[in-house]
Every structure is written in structure tokens, then in C-alpha cells.
Write a protein that holds these residues in place. Structure first.
Motif, PDB file in Angstrom:
ATOM      1  N   HIS A 294       0.843  -1.194   0.000  1.00  0.00           N
ATOM      2  CA  HIS A 294       0.000   0.000   0.000  1.00  0.00           C
ATOM      3  C   HIS A 294       0.878   1.244   0.000  1.00  0.00           C
ATOM      4  O   HIS A 294       1.894   1.284   0.691  1.00  0.00           O
ATOM      5  CB  HIS A 294      -0.892   0.024   1.249  1.00  0.00           C
ATOM      6  N   ALA A 295       0.471   2.255  -0.772  1.00  0.00           N
ATOM      7  CA  ALA A 295       1.211   3.515  -0.789  1.00  0.00           C
ATOM      8  C   ALA A 295       0.331   4.628  -1.334  1.00  0.00           C
ATOM      9  O   ALA A 295      -0.177   4.537  -2.448  1.00  0.00           O
ATOM     10  CB  ALA A 295       2.468   3.385  -1.651  1.00  0.00           C
ATOM     11  N   ASN A 296       0.134   5.659  -0.554  1.00  0.00           N
ATOM     12  CA  ASN A 296      -0.480   6.909  -0.998  1.00  0.00           C
ATOM     13  C   ASN A 296      -1.708   6.763  -1.895  1.00  0.00           C
ATOM     14  O   ASN A 296      -1.737   7.284  -2.996  1.00  0.00           O
ATOM     15  CB  ASN A 296       0.564   7.758  -1.717  1.00  0.00           C
ATOM     16  N   GLY A 297      -2.701   6.067  -1.462  1.00  0.00           N
ATOM     17  CA  GLY A 297      -3.939   6.005  -2.221  1.00  0.00           C
ATOM     18  C   GLY A 297      -4.004   4.940  -3.296  1.00  0.00           C
ATOM     19  O   GLY A 297      -4.910   4.936  -4.107  1.00  0.00           O
ATOM     20  N   PHE A 298      -3.061   4.042  -3.335  1.00  0.00           N
ATOM     21  CA  PHE A 298      -3.140   2.923  -4.263  1.00  0.00           C
ATOM     22  C   PHE A 298      -2.472   1.714  -3.640  1.00  0.00           C
ATOM     23  O   PHE A 298      -1.773   1.824  -2.633  1.00  0.00           O
ATOM     24  CB  PHE A 298      -2.534   3.251  -5.633  1.00  0.00           C
ATOM     25  N   VAL A 299      -2.724   0.563  -4.230  1.00  0.00           N
ATOM     26  CA  VAL A 299      -2.107  -0.663  -3.744  1.00  0.00           C
ATOM     27  C   VAL A 299      -1.637  -1.465  -4.951  1.00  0.00           C
ATOM     28  O   VAL A 299      -2.306  -1.509  -5.984  1.00  0.00           O
ATOM     29  CB  VAL A 299      -3.066  -1.488  -2.854  1.00  0.00           C
ATOM     30  N   VAL A 300      -0.458  -2.047  -4.810  1.00  0.00           N
ATOM     31  CA  VAL A 300       0.078  -2.928  -5.843  1.00  0.00           C
ATOM     32  C   VAL A 300      -0.010  -4.359  -5.322  1.00  0.00           C
ATOM     33  O   VAL A 300       0.510  -4.671  -4.253  1.00  0.00           O
ATOM     34  CB  VAL A 300       1.546  -2.586  -6.189  1.00  0.00           C
ATOM     35  N   ILE A 301      -0.715  -5.189  -6.088  1.00  0.00           N
ATOM     36  CA  ILE A 301      -0.787  -6.617  -5.786  1.00  0.00           C
ATOM     37  C   ILE A 301       0.198  -7.304  -6.723  1.00  0.00           C
ATOM     38  O   ILE A 301       0.070  -7.207  -7.938  1.00  0.00           O
ATOM     39  CB  ILE A 301      -2.203  -7.175  -6.010  1.00  0.00           C
ATOM     40  N   THR A 302       1.181  -7.973  -6.154  1.00  0.00           N
ATOM     41  CA  THR A 302       2.177  -8.679  -6.945  1.00  0.00           C
ATOM     42  C   THR A 302       1.776 -10.143  -7.034  1.00  0.00           C
ATOM     43  O   THR A 302       1.526 -10.794  -6.017  1.00  0.00           O
ATOM     44  CB  THR A 302       3.575  -8.539  -6.314  1.00  0.00           C
ATOM     45  N   VAL A 303       1.713 -10.629  -8.276  1.00  0.00           N
ATOM     46  CA  VAL A 303       1.301 -12.002  -8.549  1.00  0.00           C
ATOM     47  C   VAL A 303       2.484 -12.740  -9.159  1.00  0.00           C
ATOM     48  O   VAL A 303       3.078 -12.269 -10.130  1.00  0.00           O
ATOM     49  CB  VAL A 303       0.106 -12.032  -9.541  1.00  0.00           C
ATOM     50  N   ALA A 304       2.833 -13.894  -8.594  1.00  0.00           N
ATOM     51  CA  ALA A 304       3.932 -14.698  -9.132  1.00  0.00           C
ATOM     52  C   ALA A 304       3.507 -16.161  -9.150  1.00  0.00           C
ATOM     53  O   ALA A 304       2.891 -16.651  -8.209  1.00  0.00           O
ATOM     54  CB  ALA A 304       5.190 -14.517  -8.289  1.00  0.00           C
ATOM     55  N   GLY A 305       3.845 -16.841 -10.254  1.00  0.00           N
ATOM     56  CA  GLY A 305       3.519 -18.254 -10.389  1.00  0.00           C
ATOM     57  C   GLY A 305       2.508 -18.486 -11.484  1.00  0.00           C
ATOM     58  O   GLY A 305       2.443 -17.733 -12.460  1.00  0.00           O
ATOM     59  N   GLU A 306       1.693 -19.514 -11.315  1.00  0.00           N
ATOM     60  CA  GLU A 306       0.744 -19.925 -12.341  1.00  0.00           C
ATOM     61  C   GLU A 306      -0.672 -19.474 -11.995  1.00  0.00           C
ATOM     62  O   GLU A 306      -1.137 -19.677 -10.877  1.00  0.00           O
ATOM     63  CB  GLU A 306       0.773 -21.445 -12.491  1.00  0.00           C
ATOM     64  N   LEU A 307      -1.346 -18.888 -12.978  1.00  0.00           N
ATOM     65  CA  LEU A 307      -2.753 -18.511 -12.844  1.00  0.00           C
ATOM     66  C   LEU A 307      -3.572 -19.535 -13.607  1.00  0.00           C
ATOM     67  O   LEU A 307      -3.571 -19.548 -14.837  1.00  0.00           O
ATOM     68  CB  LEU A 307      -2.997 -17.118 -13.434  1.00  0.00           C
ATOM     69  N   ASP A 308      -4.241 -20.418 -12.885  1.00  0.00           N
ATOM     70  CA  ASP A 308      -5.002 -21.487 -13.516  1.00  0.00           C
ATOM     71  C   ASP A 308      -6.158 -21.904 -12.614  1.00  0.00           C
ATOM     72  O   ASP A 308      -6.479 -21.206 -11.646  1.00  0.00           O
ATOM     73  CB  ASP A 308      -4.092 -22.671 -13.849  1.00  0.00           C
ATOM     74  N   LEU A 309      -6.775 -23.020 -12.924  1.00  0.00           N
ATOM     75  CA  LEU A 309      -7.924 -23.507 -12.164  1.00  0.00           C
ATOM     76  C   LEU A 309      -7.598 -23.653 -10.676  1.00  0.00           C
ATOM     77  O   LEU A 309      -8.399 -23.283  -9.817  1.00  0.00           O
ATOM     78  CB  LEU A 309      -8.405 -24.848 -12.736  1.00  0.00           C
ATOM     79  N   ALA A 310      -6.430 -24.159 -10.378  1.00  0.00           N
ATOM     80  CA  ALA A 310      -6.065 -24.411  -8.988  1.00  0.00           C
ATOM     81  C   ALA A 310      -5.815 -23.128  -8.195  1.00  0.00           C
ATOM     82  O   ALA A 310      -6.034 -23.100  -6.978  1.00  0.00           O
ATOM     83  CB  ALA A 310      -4.824 -25.304  -8.932  1.00  0.00           C
ATOM     84  N   THR A 311      -5.368 -22.066  -8.855  1.00  0.00           N
ATOM     85  CA  THR A 311      -4.998 -20.847  -8.136  1.00  0.00           C
ATOM     86  C   THR A 311      -6.012 -19.721  -8.285  1.00  0.00           C
ATOM     87  O   THR A 311      -5.894 -18.692  -7.621  1.00  0.00           O
ATOM     88  CB  THR A 311      -3.613 -20.359  -8.595  1.00  0.00           C
ATOM     89  N   ARG A 312      -7.006 -19.919  -9.140  1.00  0.00           N
ATOM     90  CA  ARG A 312      -8.027 -18.888  -9.340  1.00  0.00           C
ATOM     91  C   ARG A 312      -8.670 -18.435  -8.031  1.00  0.00           C
ATOM     92  O   ARG A 312      -8.815 -17.239  -7.779  1.00  0.00           O
ATOM     93  CB  ARG A 312      -9.091 -19.389 -10.314  1.00  0.00           C
ATOM     94  N   PRO A 313      -9.092 -19.354  -7.146  1.00  0.00           N
ATOM     95  CA  PRO A 313      -9.722 -18.913  -5.892  1.00  0.00           C
ATOM     96  C   PRO A 313      -8.798 -18.044  -5.033  1.00  0.00           C
ATOM     97  O   PRO A 313      -9.253 -17.126  -4.368  1.00  0.00           O
ATOM     98  CB  PRO A 313     -10.064 -20.218  -5.175  1.00  0.00           C
ATOM     99  N   ASP A 314      -7.503 -18.346  -5.059  1.00  0.00           N
ATOM    100  CA  ASP A 314      -6.548 -17.565  -4.275  1.00  0.00           C
ATOM    101  C   ASP A 314      -6.486 -16.124  -4.766  1.00  0.00           C
ATOM    102  O   ASP A 314      -6.532 -15.184  -3.972  1.00  0.00           O
ATOM    103  CB  ASP A 314      -5.152 -18.184  -4.344  1.00  0.00           C
ATOM    104  N   LEU A 315      -6.375 -15.948  -6.086  1.00  0.00           N
ATOM    105  CA  LEU A 315      -6.320 -14.603  -6.651  1.00  0.00           C
ATOM    106  C   LEU A 315      -7.613 -13.852  -6.371  1.00  0.00           C
ATOM    107  O   LEU A 315      -7.591 -12.688  -5.961  1.00  0.00           O
ATOM    108  CB  LEU A 315      -6.054 -14.645  -8.158  1.00  0.00           C
ATOM    109  N   SER A 316      -8.740 -14.509  -6.568  1.00  0.00           N
ATOM    110  CA  SER A 316     -10.037 -13.869  -6.354  1.00  0.00           C
ATOM    111  C   SER A 316     -10.197 -13.407  -4.912  1.00  0.00           C
ATOM    112  O   SER A 316     -10.566 -12.255  -4.652  1.00  0.00           O
ATOM    113  CB  SER A 316     -11.169 -14.816  -6.737  1.00  0.00           C
ATOM    114  N   ALA A 317      -9.935 -14.280  -3.966  1.00  0.00           N
ATOM    115  CA  ALA A 317     -10.102 -13.936  -2.550  1.00  0.00           C
ATOM    116  C   ALA A 317      -9.145 -12.825  -2.127  1.00  0.00           C
ATOM    117  O   ALA A 317      -9.540 -11.883  -1.433  1.00  0.00           O
ATOM    118  CB  ALA A 317      -9.885 -15.177  -1.681  1.00  0.00           C
TER     119      ALA A 317
END
Length: 131
Positions: free
Chosen positions: A10-33
Motif C-alpha cells: 500500500h502507498a499513498n492512495g493505491f495498492v500494488v498486488i504482486t502475482v507470481a507463479g501460475e494462474l489457472d484452475l487451482a490458483t483462481r480462488p486464491d487470486l479472487s479472494a
């Protein structure tokens, strides 16, 4: 199989979400939540840094679409940053490249419009359709 790693800064009115690894069926719920929790905190602009994504499939793309919809429903600006070629190619193949604002990820560039001066790691937003 790479596990998905998610962090936020978090910084000054915005947030950066860093995503690393595979985005697929198994990890979709993690990203969404994770992103829903960030958006629910009303951070201002949310930037999803995808530079560390090594693989994305239709389920991963679906997760990004759901995050975009959730952000829009909560009046939260959403940008994608540092999308690697694998993500850019999938966005283009599915004609979703104009649906997302994708910005470059750099070490010392100015912030995109609407982001505070403290966003020194991103540069001016350029929609994929303009590339």
C-alpha cells in the motif's frame, strides 16, 4: 506446478498486488479472494503486477475478468502492470486486450494518470490496443 504467490504493498492512495507463479484452475480462488479483500479495504487504485506470472490459462484469465468486474462494481480503478508475453498473448487472442488497461513496469518511471506521485515503479498507462 508453481504455487501462486500473492503480496500487496500500500502507498499513498493505491495498492500494488504482486502475482507470481501460475494462474489457472487451482490458483483462481486464491487470486479472487486476495484481490477482493484488497478492494474491500477501499485502497483507491489497484495495480495488479503480473510480471511474475509464468503460466496462465482460461481459468486464470477468467479470474482476471472477475477481479475487473468486482473492482468496477466497487468503483475501484484497476490496472494490470508488467504483463509478460504469455498474458499479453492470451488477452490478444481472446480480444480482451482493449478491456484492460495494461501499464509497463519499470524501476523509475512516472506514475500512470490517477495514481499518486509515490508510484515510481510504473509508467504512463497505455492500452494494449494502442501498441
Amino acid at each position: 506446478m508453481n504455487a501462486l504467490q500473492l503480496t500487496s504493498e500500500h502507498a499513498n492512495g493505491f495498492v500494488v498486488i504482486t502475482v507470481a507463479g501460475e494462474l489457472d484452475l487451482a490458483t483462481r480462488p486464491d487470486l479472487s479472494a486476495f484481490t477482493q479483500d484488497v478492494i474491500d479495504a477501499r485502497p483507491g487504485t489497484v495495480i495488479i503486477d503480473l510480471a511474475g506470472v509464468t503460466f496462465i490459462d482460461a481459468c486464470g484469465l477468467s479470474a482476471l475478468i472477475a477481479v475487473k468486474r468486482y473492482a468496477r462494481e466497487h468503483d475501484t480503478p484497476l490496472l494490470l502492470a508488467g504483463a509478460p508475453p504469455v498474458v499479453l498473448k492470451l488477452l490478444k487472442l481472446t480480444n480482451l486486450d482493449a478491456s484492460f488497461t495494461v501499464i509497463s513496469r519499470t524501476g523509475a518511471m512516472s506514475p500512470p494518470p490517477g495514481c499518486p506521485e509515490g508510484a515510481s515503479h510504473v509508467q504512463t498507462a497505455t492500452p494494449l490496443a494502442d501498441r
